[in-house]
Design an enzyme around this catalytic site. Structure first.
Site, PDB file in Angstrom:
ATOM      1  N   ARG A  76       0.811  -1.218   0.000  1.00 58.83           N
ATOM      2  CA  ARG A  76       0.000   0.000   0.000  1.00 58.83           C
ATOM      3  C   ARG A  76       0.847   1.273   0.000  1.00 58.83           C
ATOM      4  NH1 ARG A  76      -4.448  -1.329   3.697  1.00 58.83           N
ATOM      5  NH2 ARG A  76      -3.256  -0.383   5.386  1.00 58.83           N
ATOM      6  N   TYR A 112     -11.531  22.400 -11.398  1.00 59.30           N
ATOM      7  CA  TYR A 112     -11.989  21.074 -11.817  1.00 59.30           C
ATOM      8  C   TYR A 112     -13.338  20.777 -11.165  1.00 59.30           C
ATOM      9  CZ  TYR A 112     -12.183  15.993 -12.268  1.00 59.30           C
ATOM     10  OH  TYR A 112     -12.580  14.709 -12.526  1.00 59.30           O
ATOM     11  N   ASP A 164      -2.965  22.860  -8.078  1.00 60.89           N
ATOM     12  CA  ASP A 164      -3.245  21.864  -9.107  1.00 60.89           C
ATOM     13  C   ASP A 164      -2.480  22.288 -10.357  1.00 60.89           C
ATOM     14  OD1 ASP A 164      -4.254  20.310 -11.163  1.00 60.89           O
ATOM     15  OD2 ASP A 164      -6.330  20.416 -10.489  1.00 60.89           O
ATOM     16  N   LYS A 193      -3.771  12.755 -17.008  1.00 60.00           N
ATOM     17  CA  LYS A 193      -3.752  13.697 -18.124  1.00 60.00           C
ATOM     18  C   LYS A 193      -2.360  13.744 -18.773  1.00 60.00           C
ATOM     19  CE  LYS A 193      -7.986  14.683 -16.744  1.00 60.00           C
ATOM     20  NZ  LYS A 193      -8.117  14.151 -15.374  1.00 60.00           N
TER      21      LYS A 193
END
Length: 385
Positions: free
Chosen positions: A54, A106, A179, A204
């Site tokens: 993890r 976003y 961002d 992206k």
């Protein structure tokens, strides 16, 4: 004579993925480690330092180190998506804390802030994009703990002054998270402008091939806030699979070529249609007429990115009609891939959207730009190519 101590340029770091090689086989391409757990010694220790996949999967190491190098950070974390990365930052706050975010950003993350985050007990103020005075007025000394910025802002591409936001955050004792998905670390480095954390929807541009869902965070300092972010990833399980991490690294190796070509194409499209019949407005930071061009030119280097929007004369119906007639540019959600995409964002976002109804968002890819321009021309004119 070459200087062996001179740092390698970003294009070289990206193309060679830091120059790492498999120490066991000297392979230039890293392996994939699907194992989920690691053996302890008899005394209960872990000699490799790895405990569970993890947060200790070896496949994460190289892409995280590369992102640290590109953004100039001290630590990096991969996530299962851009949303999970963003949520890990906000969830490091405590109920009752105050954060500030821009009105245009976003859409899915904005919706989460408007619903779940506020129901959880956070106080959130949304300020107009590009208005530093409104940001300063929104900050509550001693209570504001996080400023969240997206620039250029999706899908209107308003540009905010990252250094200005960083000054406000520092004065308030708050963290600034940026961002940087659209600008990418090749065009903008928010940490160097004073930001504390950078977020990427790695789905992206970082991956760039529309075949991986991923997110990433890079921090300027390994402080207590970052420690809580790391706990959120580990405890929440928002981790990336090893195969996806491997694909992300493969995509990153051509980032500089793809971003350069997309930026050049977007600039050509923006200039071609600026002032054209049928176009009410072209929104692209690279245009001199763009309200944020001066700031963009100061904090972006090497181009202005591959994202732009066209506002179509005639409103929503006309915009939808133009999108329907496009042949080369595909009607699909997302951005940053090698192929060009278009969306009528207002209809996608629905009620409450700050997006103009006549706006078409274009993610410009790496195709021949003449084909893209011809496609938009025929869609505007209603004729076949």
């Amino acid at each position: 004579m070459t200087d062996e101590n001179k740092p390698l340029r970003r294009e070289t770091l990206v193309a060679q993925a830091l120059g790492w090689m498999d120490p066991a086989h000297r392979s230039l391409i890293p392996g994939i480690f699907p194992g989920t757990t690691y053996e302890r010694e008899g005394d209960g220790s872990y000699p490799t330092g790895r405990v569970y996949t993890r947060d200790h999967n070896p496949t994460y190491d190289q892409p995280e180190q590369l992102l640290m190098a590109l953004e100039g950070g001290r630590d990096a974390l991969l996530f299962s998506s851009g949303m999970s990365a963003a949520l890990a930052v906000v969830q490091a706050l405590r109920p009752g804390d105050h954060m500030v975010a821009p009105k245009v950003m976003y859409w899915s993350f904005r919706n989460w802030l408007l619903t779940v985050a506020q129901e959880w007990g956070l106080e959130i103020t949304f300020v107009p994009n590009g208005d530093l005075a409104a940001l300063e007025a929104a900050v509550i000394p001693g209570k504001t703990k996080l400023l969240w910025l997206e620039t250029p802002a999706n899908p209107t591409w308003v540009v905010d002054d990252i250094a200005g936001w960083a000054r406000v955050a520092k004065a308030a004792g708050a963290h600034l998270a940026v961002d940087n998905t659209v600008a990418t670390p090749l065009l903008t480095n928010p940490l160097k402008l004073g930001a504390d954390i950078v977020m990427h929807s790695a789905t992206k541009y970082l991956n760039g091939h529309s075949d991986v869902l991923a997110g990433a965070l890079i921090t300027a300092a390994e402080d207590d806030f970052w420690a809580r972010v790391k706990v959120n990833r580990n405890a929440g399980g928002a981790i990336l699979g090893p195969f996806e991490a491997w694909l992300l690294l493969r995509g990153l190796r051509t980032l500089h070529l793809r971003v350069q070509r997309a930026s050049e194409n977007a600039m050509a499209v923006a200039r071609h249609f600026d002032g054209k019949k049928g176009i009410r407005l072209v929104l692209y930071p690279g245009l001199d007429s763009h309200a944020g061009h001066e700031i963009a030119a100061r904090q972006m280097s090497g181009g202005f990115g591959g994202m732009l929007s066209l506002c179509i004369e005639g409103g929503a119906e006309a915009a939808m009609s133009v999108a329907a007639r496009l042949k080369v540019i595909k009607r699909a959600t997302s951005l940053g891939g090698v192929e060009s995409l278009v969306e009528h964002r207002a209809s996608i976002e629905g009620a409450g959207t700050p997006c103009p109804e006549d706006l078409l968002r274009l993610s410009i890819g790496i195709e021949n730009v003449s084909d893209l321009i011809a496609d938009i021309e025929q869609a505007l004119e209603g004729r076949n190519i």
